[in-house]
Motif scaffolding. Sequence first.
Motif, mmCIF file in Angstrom:
data_model
loop_
_atom_site.group_PDB
_atom_site.id
_atom_site.type_symbol
_atom_site.label_atom_id
_atom_site.label_comp_id
_atom_site.label_asym_id
_atom_site.label_seq_id
_atom_site.Cartn_x
_atom_site.Cartn_y
_atom_site.Cartn_z
ATOM 1 N N SER A 12 0.671 -1.138 -0.080
ATOM 2 C CA SER A 12 -0.027 -0.051 -0.024
ATOM 3 C C SER A 12 0.887 1.365 0.008
ATOM 4 C CB SER A 12 -0.988 0.029 1.096
ATOM 5 O OG SER A 12 -1.623 1.304 1.360
ATOM 6 N N ILE A 13 0.536 2.223 -0.758
ATOM 7 C CA ILE A 13 1.279 3.429 -1.001
ATOM 8 C C ILE A 13 0.149 4.668 -0.559
ATOM 9 C CG2 ILE A 13 2.795 2.548 -2.368
ATOM 10 C CD1 ILE A 13 1.509 4.403 -4.693
ATOM 11 N N CYS A 14 0.846 5.777 -0.344
ATOM 12 C CA CYS A 14 0.149 7.080 -0.178
ATOM 13 C C CYS A 14 1.230 8.259 -0.714
ATOM 14 C CB CYS A 14 -0.171 7.460 1.414
ATOM 15 S SG CYS A 14 -0.972 9.136 1.445
ATOM 16 N N VAL A 15 0.634 8.810 -1.592
ATOM 17 C CA VAL A 15 1.641 9.749 -2.457
ATOM 18 C C VAL A 15 1.258 11.324 -1.846
ATOM 19 C CG1 VAL A 15 2.174 10.824 -4.800
ATOM 20 C CG2 VAL A 15 1.543 8.294 -4.284
ATOM 21 N N ILE A 16 2.186 12.177 -1.671
ATOM 22 C CA ILE A 16 1.905 13.451 -1.361
ATOM 23 C C ILE A 16 2.471 14.234 -2.621
ATOM 24 C CG2 ILE A 16 2.663 15.622 -0.194
ATOM 25 C CD1 ILE A 16 3.027 13.962 2.267
ATOM 26 N N GLU A 17 1.693 15.002 -3.302
ATOM 27 C CA GLU A 17 1.930 15.812 -4.731
ATOM 28 C C GLU A 17 1.484 16.962 -4.604
ATOM 29 O OE1 GLU A 17 3.258 16.855 -8.286
ATOM 30 O OE2 GLU A 17 3.876 14.936 -7.514
ATOM 31 N N LYS A 18 2.519 18.138 -5.399
ATOM 32 C CA LYS A 18 1.938 19.398 -5.342
ATOM 33 C C LYS A 18 1.094 19.849 -6.545
ATOM 34 C CE LYS A 18 6.257 21.006 -5.036
ATOM 35 N NZ LYS A 18 7.329 22.298 -4.954
ATOM 36 N N GLU A 51 -3.010 16.132 -2.193
ATOM 37 C CA GLU A 51 -2.378 17.535 -2.822
ATOM 38 C C GLU A 51 -1.714 18.176 -1.652
ATOM 39 O OE1 GLU A 51 -3.531 21.461 -5.504
ATOM 40 O OE2 GLU A 51 -5.086 19.955 -5.098
ATOM 41 N N GLY A 52 -0.339 18.483 -1.688
ATOM 42 C CA GLY A 52 0.460 19.176 -0.976
ATOM 43 C C GLY A 52 1.994 19.269 -1.200
ATOM 44 N N ASP A 53 2.676 20.036 -0.334
ATOM 45 C CA ASP A 53 4.089 20.125 -0.620
ATOM 46 C C ASP A 53 4.694 19.096 0.571
ATOM 47 O OD1 ASP A 53 6.911 20.589 -0.216
ATOM 48 O OD2 ASP A 53 6.465 22.674 -0.904
ATOM 49 N N ALA A 54 5.474 18.153 0.521
ATOM 50 C CA ALA A 54 5.785 17.204 1.489
ATOM 51 C C ALA A 54 6.744 17.711 2.484
ATOM 52 C CB ALA A 54 6.133 15.810 0.739
ATOM 53 N N SER A 55 7.394 18.818 1.883
ATOM 54 C CA SER A 55 8.210 19.722 2.975
ATOM 55 C C SER A 55 7.556 20.386 4.083
ATOM 56 C CB SER A 55 9.417 20.592 2.237
ATOM 57 O OG SER A 55 8.658 21.666 1.673
ATOM 58 N N GLU A 56 6.248 20.356 3.919
ATOM 59 C CA GLU A 56 5.266 21.039 4.852
ATOM 60 C C GLU A 56 4.895 19.966 5.771
ATOM 61 O OE1 GLU A 56 2.536 23.778 3.347
ATOM 62 O OE2 GLU A 56 4.004 24.594 1.701
ATOM 63 N N GLY A 57 5.102 20.170 7.300
ATOM 64 C CA GLY A 57 4.708 19.346 8.168
ATOM 65 C C GLY A 57 3.323 19.014 8.339
ATOM 66 N N ARG A 58 2.610 20.079 7.859
ATOM 67 C CA ARG A 58 0.983 19.808 8.052
ATOM 68 C C ARG A 58 0.645 18.621 7.239
ATOM 69 N NH1 ARG A 58 -2.086 23.936 4.617
ATOM 70 N NH2 ARG A 58 -0.636 24.473 3.076
ATOM 71 N N TYR A 59 1.307 18.368 6.087
ATOM 72 C CA TYR A 59 1.029 17.124 5.273
ATOM 73 C C TYR A 59 1.291 15.817 5.956
ATOM 74 C CZ TYR A 59 -0.459 20.894 2.078
ATOM 75 O OH TYR A 59 -1.053 21.581 1.404
ATOM 76 N N TRP A 60 2.428 15.775 6.677
ATOM 77 C CA TRP A 60 2.744 14.649 7.422
ATOM 78 C C TRP A 60 1.616 14.304 8.502
ATOM 79 C CZ3 TRP A 60 5.848 11.568 5.293
ATOM 80 C CH2 TRP A 60 6.953 11.873 4.279
ATOM 81 N N THR A 61 1.151 15.141 9.298
ATOM 82 C CA THR A 61 -0.039 15.065 10.016
ATOM 83 C C THR A 61 -1.103 14.092 9.248
ATOM 84 O OG1 THR A 61 0.565 17.026 11.212
ATOM 85 C CG2 THR A 61 -1.735 15.953 11.707
#
Length: 67
Positions: free
Chosen positions: A29-35, A52-62
Amino acid sequence: MPQPRHVIIAGFGLSGRACANVLLAKGISICVIEKNTQTVTRCAAGGLQIIEGDASEGRYWTLVLGT
């Protein structure tokens, strides 16, 4: 949202797609974070778990980690 045991892929360019193909072929299983909005829309329509988002921003990791 991602499954409890999954691989997170930050970015869905050439390398991200290659990693995803290998992992999915192995049943992982995968999950992608993409701008890129267009990429997110296209991939989500195809059933991919993608945020959708920038993986360098901590809020997306949450979002991804569910914490």
